[in-house]
Design an enzyme around this catalytic site. Structure first.
Site, short mmCIF file in Angstrom:
data_model
loop_
_atom_site.label_atom_id
_atom_site.label_comp_id
_atom_site.label_asym_id
_atom_site.label_seq_id
_atom_site.Cartn_x
_atom_site.Cartn_y
_atom_site.Cartn_z
N ASN A 126 0.88 -1.17 0.00
CA ASN A 126 0.00 0.00 0.00
C ASN A 126 0.92 1.22 0.00
O ASN A 126 1.50 1.57 1.02
CB ASN A 126 -0.92 -0.01 1.22
CG ASN A 126 -1.85 1.19 1.24
OD1 ASN A 126 -1.46 2.30 0.87
ND2 ASN A 126 -3.08 1.00 1.69
N GLU A 135 -3.85 1.99 -3.02
CA GLU A 135 -3.99 3.38 -2.61
C GLU A 135 -3.08 4.29 -3.45
O GLU A 135 -2.30 5.08 -2.93
CB GLU A 135 -3.73 3.55 -1.11
CG GLU A 135 -4.64 4.59 -0.49
CD GLU A 135 -4.58 4.64 1.03
OE1 GLU A 135 -5.06 5.65 1.56
OE2 GLU A 135 -4.07 3.69 1.68
N TYR A 145 -7.67 -3.66 -2.52
CA TYR A 145 -7.71 -2.61 -1.51
C TYR A 145 -9.10 -2.64 -0.89
O TYR A 145 -10.03 -1.96 -1.33
CB TYR A 145 -7.40 -1.24 -2.13
CG TYR A 145 -7.39 -0.12 -1.10
CD1 TYR A 145 -6.78 -0.31 0.14
CD2 TYR A 145 -8.00 1.09 -1.36
CE1 TYR A 145 -6.78 0.71 1.09
CE2 TYR A 145 -8.00 2.11 -0.42
CZ TYR A 145 -7.38 1.91 0.80
OH TYR A 145 -7.39 2.91 1.74
N ASP A 204 -4.09 -5.12 0.45
CA ASP A 204 -4.40 -4.53 1.76
C ASP A 204 -5.86 -4.88 2.07
O ASP A 204 -6.77 -4.29 1.49
CB ASP A 204 -4.19 -3.02 1.71
CG ASP A 204 -4.60 -2.32 3.00
OD1 ASP A 204 -5.02 -3.02 3.96
OD2 ASP A 204 -4.52 -1.08 3.05
N ASN A 237 -7.34 -4.55 5.00
CA ASN A 237 -7.91 -3.75 6.08
C ASN A 237 -8.58 -4.64 7.14
O ASN A 237 -9.62 -4.29 7.70
CB ASN A 237 -8.89 -2.71 5.54
CG ASN A 237 -8.21 -1.37 5.27
OD1 ASN A 237 -7.43 -0.90 6.09
ND2 ASN A 237 -8.50 -0.78 4.13
N ASP A 262 2.54 4.58 5.30
CA ASP A 262 2.30 4.01 6.62
C ASP A 262 2.24 2.48 6.58
O ASP A 262 2.02 1.83 7.60
CB ASP A 262 1.04 4.59 7.29
CG ASP A 262 -0.14 4.69 6.34
OD1 ASP A 262 -0.06 4.20 5.20
OD2 ASP A 262 -1.18 5.26 6.75
N HIS A 263 2.43 1.89 5.40
CA HIS A 263 2.53 0.44 5.23
C HIS A 263 3.94 0.07 4.80
O HIS A 263 4.67 0.90 4.24
CB HIS A 263 1.57 -0.05 4.15
CG HIS A 263 0.12 0.06 4.50
ND1 HIS A 263 -0.68 -1.02 4.77
CD2 HIS A 263 -0.68 1.15 4.60
CE1 HIS A 263 -1.91 -0.62 5.02
NE2 HIS A 263 -1.94 0.70 4.93
#
Length: 256
Positions: A7, A34, A106, A147, A149, A247-248
């Site tokens: 991501n 993303e 995603y 990802d 989530n 942030d990944h």
């Protein structure tokens, strides 16, 4: 064959980070999420200069997914998840690379929950499960990368109560992910690393990266046809600590 999921959290802003990681890690296939870029804003020339062919589906401001292949052109097989034609969010793409189908997923975040966004997340997971079942039935070599989530279990999030109301760890989210895996998919990182605490995401807030307060949200699920080829799996954690980092961090598998 090294397959990674990353991501990137805005491909144009973090293009130097992405290219540096690809030069060092030399993944054969990269599933990106993303992108935060429209189709026309995708940095195709820079990706090609780095030695990668690409297919992508962008979306202005949010979402966006892509699949890159080193010294190859990925063959696009699908650019959206079936089951809801009115859903135009750019969250799913799949392509064939060297005899393997690779996805970039995603999955919706689902917050706040309960509510419409959480319902959308669960519906999306149900649609993914239905689509994934066709791969299992046909015994196709597939890597469901992306990802999701979802932090599947308690060991996939640092010890805390601060996320208890978050959609990422709700019982319904975890049950839906588990139901997908139970079709016959192999969670590659968990398969090779047992109960080791491994994270792929560290929020920018509350000093979570320096504290190693992470979650494992990025997964690579292997179809039964690929399980015997699983040689290595891991996370390039140090990438998260670089300047201007996503942030990944990239998660990856090596197939022999």
């Amino acid at each position: 064959m090294k397959i990674a999921t990353f991501n990137i959290n805005n491909i144009n802003r973090r293009l130097p980070n992405l290219l540096a990681w690809m030069r060092a890690a030399k993944p054969d296939v990269v599933a990106l999420q993303e992108l935060k870029a429209s189709d026309g804003e995708f940095p195709a020339a820079a990706i090609e200069k780095a030695g990668y062919g690409a297919v992508w589906r962008g979306q202005k401001t949010w979402n966006g997914v892509a699949i890159l292949a080193r010294n190859a052109e990925p063959v696009l097989t699908r650019d959206r998840l079936p089951g809801r034609p009115e859903d135009h969010e750019a969250r799913y793409i799949e392509a064939a690379v060297r005899g393997v189908i690779v996805t970039s997923i995603y999955l919706p975040n689902g917050n706040p929950q309960p509510g419409p966004k959480f319902d959308y997340k669960l519906d999306w997971l149900a649609r993914l499960k239905r689509h994934a079942k066709t791969f299992i039935k046909q015994d196709i070599p597939v890597v469901l990368a992306g990802d999701y989530n979802v932090a599947p279990t308690a060991i996939d999030i640092y010890p805390t109560r601060s996320w208890d109301k978050d959609a990422l760890i709700q019982p319904k989210s975890r049950a839906a992910f588990a139901s997908l895996v139970e079709q016959g998919w192999c969670d590659a990182i968990r398969e090779l690393h047992g109960d080791e605490r491994i994270y792929t995401f560290w929020d920018y807030k509350r000093n979570r990266w320096p504290r190693d307060a992470g979650l494992r949200l990025d997964h690579l699920l292997l179809s039964p046809a690929l399980v015997s080829r699983l040689a290595k799996a891991g996370v390039d954690k140090t990438v998260r600590g670089e300047d201007s980092a996503s942030d990944h961090a990239p998660a990856w598998v090596v197939l022999k």
